[in-house]
Write a protein that holds these residues in place. Structure first.
Motif, PDB file in Angstrom:
ATOM      1  N   HIS A 232      10.768 -17.918  50.038  1.00 51.91           N
ATOM      2  CA  HIS A 232      10.871 -16.766  51.214  1.00 51.91           C
ATOM      3  C   HIS A 232      11.954 -17.067  52.518  1.00 51.91           C
ATOM      4  O   HIS A 232      12.425 -16.423  53.066  1.00 51.91           O
ATOM      5  CB  HIS A 232       9.554 -16.704  52.052  1.00 51.91           C
TER       6      HIS A 232
ATOM      7  N   ALA B 266       7.990  -8.372  54.180  1.00 50.27           N
ATOM      8  CA  ALA B 266       7.697  -8.933  53.033  1.00 50.27           C
ATOM      9  C   ALA B 266       5.898  -8.833  52.923  1.00 50.27           C
ATOM     10  O   ALA B 266       5.485  -8.568  51.824  1.00 50.27           O
ATOM     11  CB  ALA B 266       7.759 -10.427  53.203  1.00 50.27           C
TER      12      ALA B 266
ATOM     13  N   ALA C  99       4.329  -6.691  50.051  1.00 47.92           N
ATOM     14  CA  ALA C  99       3.313  -7.269  49.018  1.00 47.92           C
ATOM     15  C   ALA C  99       2.195  -6.420  48.877  1.00 47.92           C
ATOM     16  O   ALA C  99       1.294  -6.574  47.768  1.00 47.92           O
ATOM     17  CB  ALA C  99       3.240  -8.688  49.852  1.00 47.92           C
TER      18      ALA C  99
ATOM     19  N   ASN D 123       2.217 -15.042  54.839  1.00 45.25           N
ATOM     20  CA  ASN D 123       1.030 -15.000  53.798  1.00 45.25           C
ATOM     21  C   ASN D 123      -0.144 -14.702  54.923  1.00 45.25           C
ATOM     22  O   ASN D 123      -1.040 -13.735  54.604  1.00 45.25           O
ATOM     23  CB  ASN D 123       0.922 -16.357  53.403  1.00 45.25           C
TER      24      ASN D 123
ATOM     25  N   SER E  69       0.160 -10.969  55.415  1.00 45.66           N
ATOM     26  CA  SER E  69      -0.133 -10.072  54.129  1.00 45.66           C
ATOM     27  C   SER E  69      -1.931  -9.972  53.997  1.00 45.66           C
ATOM     28  O   SER E  69      -2.510  -9.076  53.684  1.00 45.66           O
ATOM     29  CB  SER E  69       0.241 -10.855  52.894  1.00 45.66           C
TER      30      SER E  69
END
Length: 431
Positions: free
Chosen positions: A12, A244, A248, A423, A426
């Motif tokens: 990443h 991202a 995702a 993360n 997400s």
């Protein structure tokens, strides 16, 4: 890649470095985002067209701003949104309307200071020039001269020994005009050069939005390469992480919310523009999404009432040489995970309920997080968070990644923190 193993995948962060290099201006940043969205199956919709209520990923581009969202199958008109908010602009030196200037046989480019840069960080640094040209036919063309083209030369110490007593004193008008050659000043020279670099006929460009950037690429730093040095991390780090995260979670079955990325321009000078967070763009896109799915004003009100926005922007890591400038009990550290930014005077929008939302997302993602509060004796900066909350009536939480050298031409963060932020985002968007 790092020669020393990290606790986390550095893929990443490697990709972030690529993104930073490809995005020397807000216009390049949104083009980079759009390219990634297209690869994930999103499609661009034009504001001038009628919108349909079909499911799937869509995005709107306007100048240096992009709004992207994913409508899951079976979403109701009153389905709430989950928004990651960020901004595409960074402090820098921007080209004036009459750019060709000079003195004493030096050819220079006339620039205006954008935002609040650390001016000394732009001295004696090889600079390129990037942005957009507006053409006679109404179209625009991105331009990026990513090589050593400009330089703001510092005065030699021999000619100003007062620096030792008074420190470096820079006049924004007199001392920050970069040089780019020798000879007589020729009107229109810079724009003709950029037209040539872009493969355009001379005289094609009738308007321009141009800015300087450091041509030194991002790099891992330190013995164990556990740090990342690079340009424009405030706030392209968050734009990249938000992109991202959105791609995702897109096409995930059973999403209870409509995930959104809102990357605005002009945060560094107040957000008051048609592409800034204080403009109508986000509200217009969300409203039209509700109406395109057959919704009413009542559905819009219900959707907004259940919506949460994470305003993601960089914050201040504890500085080892200036630790007294920080609150003694809130000392965010590099690679310690994203930070929750709190200010009771609403310079940040976080409250207790917002903290709970972010804490739950971090828990689901197994991501540690930290808290940031300013020293009571120091003024606090602000973000798009309070603007978004006040303008749209949306519950908003301010978060980000802790960095050093904020507003420098080259900033510094922990190399694991971008991955941890992505993360957490997400998990938040997935709900």
């Amino acid at each position: 890649m790092s020669s020393t193993p990290s606790r986390f995948d550095r893929g990443h962060t490697d990709d972030l470095m690529t993104f930073l290099t490809a995005s020397p201006s807000p216009y390049h940043a949104v083009a980079s985002v759009a390219e990634r969205l297209e690869k994930a199956g999103f499609r661009q919709v034009l504001e001038t067209d009628a919108w349909d209520g079909t499911s799937g990923g869509k995005y709107v581009l306007r100048g240096g701003a992009v709004i992207a969202w994913y409508v899951p199958e079976g979403a109701d008109p009153h389905t709430p949104f989950r928004i990651v908010g960020a901004h595409t602009d960074s402090p820098n030196l921007r080209v004036k309307p009459l750019p060709d200037t000079g003195a004493q046989g030096w050819r220079q480019v006339a620039v205006e200071i954008y935002g609040g840069p650390l001016l000394n960080s732009w001295l004696d640094r090889d600079l390129g020039i990037a942005g957009r040209l507006s053409l006679r036919d109404g179209s625009t063309r991105l331009v990026n001269v990513d090589r050593a083209l400009l330089r703001v030369p510092q005065l030699a110490i021999h000619m100003d020994r007062s620096i030792y007593e008074k420190g470096l004193q820079l006049d924004k008008q007199k001392h920050m005009q970069p040089i780019w050659g020798l000879g007589d000043v020729r009107e229109g020279d810079l724009i003709r050069f950029l037209e040539e670099e872009s493969g355009l006929p001379a005289g094609s460009a009738t308007g321009w939005d141009l800015m300087t950037h450091s041509v030194e690429p991002p790099a891992y730093l330190g013995r164990d390469r556990e740090l990342l040095a690079g340009p424009r991390m405030d706030n392209l780090l968050s734009v990249h992480a938000g992109t991202a995260a959105l791609t995702a979670v897109a096409a995930t079955d059973g999403l209870p919310y409509i995930p959104v990325l809102a990357a605005f321009d002009h945060e560094e000078n107040g957000s008051q523009s048609d592409t800034g967070a204080d403009g109508p763009l986000l509200g217009s896109v969300l409203e039209r999404s509700v109406y395109a799915r057959g919704g009413s004003h009542e559905d819009k009100a219900r959707a907004f009432a259940g919506t949460v926005c994470l305003s993601s922007d960089t914050g201040h890591a504890v500085h080892p040489n200036y630790a007294e400038r920080h609150d003694p009990t809130h000392l965010p550290r590099a690679n310690g995970g994203p930070i929750l930014k709190v200010n009771v005077n609403n310079r940040y929008a976080t409250d207790g309920s917002g903290r709970a939302v972010f804490a739950a997302a971090c828990e689901r993602a197994a991501v540690p997080f930290q808290s940031f509060v300013s020293n009571n004796s120091m003024p606090c900066g602000t973000t798009i968070g309070p603007i978004t909350a006040a303008r749209h009536g949306i519950r908003t939480v301010d978060i980000g990644v802790a960095i050093l050298s904020m507003h420098s031409a080259r900033e510094l963060c922990g190399a694991d923190d971008p991955f941890l932020l992505a993360n957490a985002l997400s998990a938040f968007l997935a709900g």
